[in-house]
Every structure is written in C-alpha cells, then in structure tokens.
Design a protein around this motif. Structure first.
Motif, PDB file in Angstrom:
ATOM      1  N   GLY A 128     -10.272   1.966  -6.075  1.00 21.75           N
ATOM      2  CA  GLY A 128      -9.232   1.845  -7.097  1.00 21.75           C
ATOM      3  C   GLY A 128      -8.154   2.898  -6.940  1.00 21.75           C
ATOM      4  O   GLY A 128      -6.968   2.619  -7.132  1.00 21.75           O
ATOM      5  N   ASP A 129      -8.548   4.117  -6.564  1.00 22.20           N
ATOM      6  CA  ASP A 129      -7.567   5.182  -6.353  1.00 22.20           C
ATOM      7  C   ASP A 129      -6.702   4.912  -5.126  1.00 22.20           C
ATOM      8  O   ASP A 129      -5.527   5.269  -5.088  1.00 22.20           O
ATOM      9  CB  ASP A 129      -8.273   6.533  -6.190  1.00 22.20           C
ATOM     10  CG  ASP A 129      -8.916   7.017  -7.483  1.00 22.20           C
ATOM     11  OD1 ASP A 129      -8.564   6.490  -8.562  1.00 22.20           O
ATOM     12  OD2 ASP A 129      -9.785   7.909  -7.408  1.00 22.20           O
ATOM     13  N   GLU A 130      -7.291   4.279  -4.097  1.00 23.18           N
ATOM     14  CA  GLU A 130      -6.554   3.988  -2.855  1.00 23.18           C
ATOM     15  C   GLU A 130      -5.639   2.770  -3.005  1.00 23.18           C
ATOM     16  O   GLU A 130      -4.626   2.664  -2.334  1.00 23.18           O
ATOM     17  CB  GLU A 130      -7.560   3.744  -1.720  1.00 23.18           C
ATOM     18  CG  GLU A 130      -6.917   3.531  -0.363  1.00 23.18           C
ATOM     19  CD  GLU A 130      -7.927   3.224   0.729  1.00 23.18           C
ATOM     20  OE1 GLU A 130      -7.496   2.739   1.794  1.00 23.18           O
ATOM     21  OE2 GLU A 130      -9.139   3.445   0.523  1.00 23.18           O
ATOM     22  N   ARG A 131      -6.011   1.845  -3.870  1.00 28.91           N
ATOM     23  CA  ARG A 131      -5.238   0.619  -4.049  1.00 28.91           C
ATOM     24  C   ARG A 131      -3.804   0.938  -4.467  1.00 28.91           C
ATOM     25  O   ARG A 131      -3.563   1.845  -5.253  1.00 28.91           O
ATOM     26  CB  ARG A 131      -5.905  -0.240  -5.137  1.00 28.91           C
ATOM     27  CG  ARG A 131      -5.291  -1.640  -5.266  1.00 28.91           C
ATOM     28  CD  ARG A 131      -5.481  -2.197  -6.656  1.00 28.91           C
ATOM     29  NE  ARG A 131      -4.710  -1.504  -7.663  1.00 28.91           N
ATOM     30  CZ  ARG A 131      -3.396  -1.650  -7.865  1.00 28.91           C
ATOM     31  NH1 ARG A 131      -2.679  -2.463  -7.121  1.00 28.91           N
ATOM     32  NH2 ARG A 131      -2.780  -0.966  -8.820  1.00 28.91           N
ATOM     33  N   ASN A 132      -2.839   0.199  -3.909  1.00 31.38           N
ATOM     34  CA  ASN A 132      -1.453   0.382  -4.359  1.00 31.38           C
ATOM     35  C   ASN A 132      -0.774  -0.973  -4.479  1.00 31.38           C
ATOM     36  O   ASN A 132      -1.172  -1.945  -3.836  1.00 31.38           O
ATOM     37  CB  ASN A 132      -0.690   1.344  -3.442  1.00 31.38           C
ATOM     38  CG  ASN A 132      -0.387   0.757  -2.091  1.00 31.38           C
ATOM     39  OD1 ASN A 132       0.473  -0.110  -1.984  1.00 31.38           O
ATOM     40  ND2 ASN A 132      -1.090   1.212  -1.062  1.00 31.38           N
ATOM     41  N   ASP A 133       0.270  -1.015  -5.297  1.00 28.87           N
ATOM     42  CA  ASP A 133       0.933  -2.279  -5.614  1.00 28.87           C
ATOM     43  C   ASP A 133       1.705  -2.864  -4.438  1.00 28.87           C
ATOM     44  O   ASP A 133       2.081  -4.032  -4.475  1.00 28.87           O
ATOM     45  CB  ASP A 133       1.885  -2.093  -6.801  1.00 28.87           C
ATOM     46  CG  ASP A 133       1.128  -1.848  -8.105  1.00 28.87           C
ATOM     47  OD1 ASP A 133      -0.046  -2.270  -8.195  1.00 28.87           O
ATOM     48  OD2 ASP A 133       1.698  -1.219  -9.015  1.00 28.87           O
ATOM     49  N   ALA A 134       1.935  -2.090  -3.391  1.00 29.32           N
ATOM     50  CA  ALA A 134       2.684  -2.590  -2.241  1.00 29.32           C
ATOM     51  C   ALA A 134       1.838  -3.523  -1.371  1.00 29.32           C
ATOM     52  O   ALA A 134       2.380  -4.234  -0.524  1.00 29.32           O
ATOM     53  CB  ALA A 134       3.201  -1.424  -1.400  1.00 29.32           C
ATOM     54  N   GLU A 135       0.522  -3.506  -1.570  1.00 36.15           N
ATOM     55  CA  GLU A 135      -0.373  -4.348  -0.788  1.00 36.15           C
ATOM     56  C   GLU A 135      -1.130  -5.285  -1.717  1.00 36.15           C
ATOM     57  O   GLU A 135      -1.448  -4.928  -2.847  1.00 36.15           O
ATOM     58  CB  GLU A 135      -1.411  -3.500  -0.039  1.00 36.15           C
ATOM     59  CG  GLU A 135      -0.830  -2.537   0.967  1.00 36.15           C
ATOM     60  CD  GLU A 135      -1.885  -1.605   1.539  1.00 36.15           C
ATOM     61  OE1 GLU A 135      -1.812  -1.345   2.748  1.00 36.15           O
ATOM     62  OE2 GLU A 135      -2.774  -1.154   0.784  1.00 36.15           O
TER      63      GLU A 135
END
Length: 197
Positions: free
Chosen positions: A95-102
């Motif tokens: 969850g911390d690694e997830r980003n909206d660009a992907e």
C-alpha cells in the motif's frame, strides 16, 4: 500478457506431478507469477514447493511487486499461513509503494480480509481460496460455504465493486472439500482484461 497463479496448486498430500507439468507448460508459453496459498504451506514441505515453482522459472511474489510494460504493477502477498503479521506487513508495504500513476493489482490468495485492504486504494484485487462457495443457486445464492468465511460467505466468487477497488475471486479448479460437492459451480480459469479509461 501474464498468468497469475493465485495459490493452492499444490496438493497437501504430495500428488503434484500434474501441477509441475502445468507450471512448466504455462511458463514456456507466458510470463507467470505465483502467489502462495494455504495448501502450499499445508504440504509441510514448503521448501520443496518453492524449489518446484522456481525450477519452472516462475517468480514468486511474496511481499514483492512487478511492473508490466503496460504500466500495471502487480503486488503479491504471501499467504497468512506464512505468518499473519508477515502478511499484514507485506500488505502495508504494498500500500505504501502503490501510486496513482500506475494501475495497481493486489494478488492475495485469501479474500476474507478485503475490507481492511480497501484504504490502500488498489485498483484491482485478485483472489481465490473460496472454491466459489461450493454450492450456487443462480439468482438466490452466490455460495453456500467458503473456507474461513463459513456458511453464506460475503465473498464467494465473481466480481465485487467496492468503491475505487474491484475484487475478483476465481472459483478455481478444485473439487474439494469432498464432503461438500460443487453444485451449479463449474471450475473456472478467469481472464481479466484491463483496458485504459
């Protein structure tokens, strides 16, 4: 583009020649990733299971992620049988690694804790484990019984739209448990087609 193997491919009693043949055939044709399920741990020989998966040249996503050329990132989480605290840490780190660009996919064998994963805002969650609820009554009952959820499970199989996150649970190929046969619930392999908005 990619085959995700969401766990419980290995038999806890050691009858795995068909599984090994399947893994080799799939990995010769497609990029594959494996997410461990509870039955891999129930074999009581997890090191041999890991070796067989690796011999088929299939990466195991257990607290790791992979980015596909399409811009999709798949996060794989180990099964709770490896340790529930370890699993929760892996989910938190994903969850911390997830980003909206992907476009983000969380691949986790058991869907039972889905409500606690929603705040991480994964676009898609893929799971198995439920055997599709074993017995389905079309239009009345989506599943009678699922491991870890008991009778009348909330998440038995199919697609669930949960705000920003979509959850897809494969009904899988298993006929187990033998004491509760599959009724109106044919085995399945799920094809997920992700298209840009």
């Amino acid at each position: 583009d990619v085959v995700l193997l969401l766990g419980d491919l290995f038999d806890q009693h050691g009858k795995n020649s068909n599984t090994v043949a399947l893994l080799e055939e799939l990995s010769n044709r497609y990029p594959c990733y494996f997410i461990l399920g509870n039955h891999e741990y129930k074999t009581k020989n997890i090191q041999q299971v890991l070796a067989l998966i690796r011999e088929a040249n299939i990466p195991i996503l257990a607290g790791a992620s992979v980015r596909l050329d399409s811009g999709i990132r798949i996060f794989g989480v180990d099964d709770g049988k490896a340790g529930k605290l370890k699993q929760l840490r892996q989910i938190r780190e994903a969850g911390d690694e997830r980003n909206d660009a992907e476009y983000s996919i969380l691949a986790i064998h058991v869907p039972n804790g889905v409500a606690s994963y929603l705040p991480y805002s994964f676009d898609l969650m893929l799971s198995g484990h439920t055997h599709g609820g074993q017995i389905i009554l079309p239009g009345l009952l989506n599943g009678l019984y699922a491991p870890g959820q008991g009778f009348f499970p909330e998440y038995a199989g199919g697609q669930y739209d949960l705000g920003k996150t979509t959850l897809i649970i494969s009904r899988g190929l298993s006929r187990k448990p033998f004491w509760l046969p599959r009724v109106c619930n044919p085995p399945e392999v799920v094809l997920v087609d992700c298209k840009p908005a």
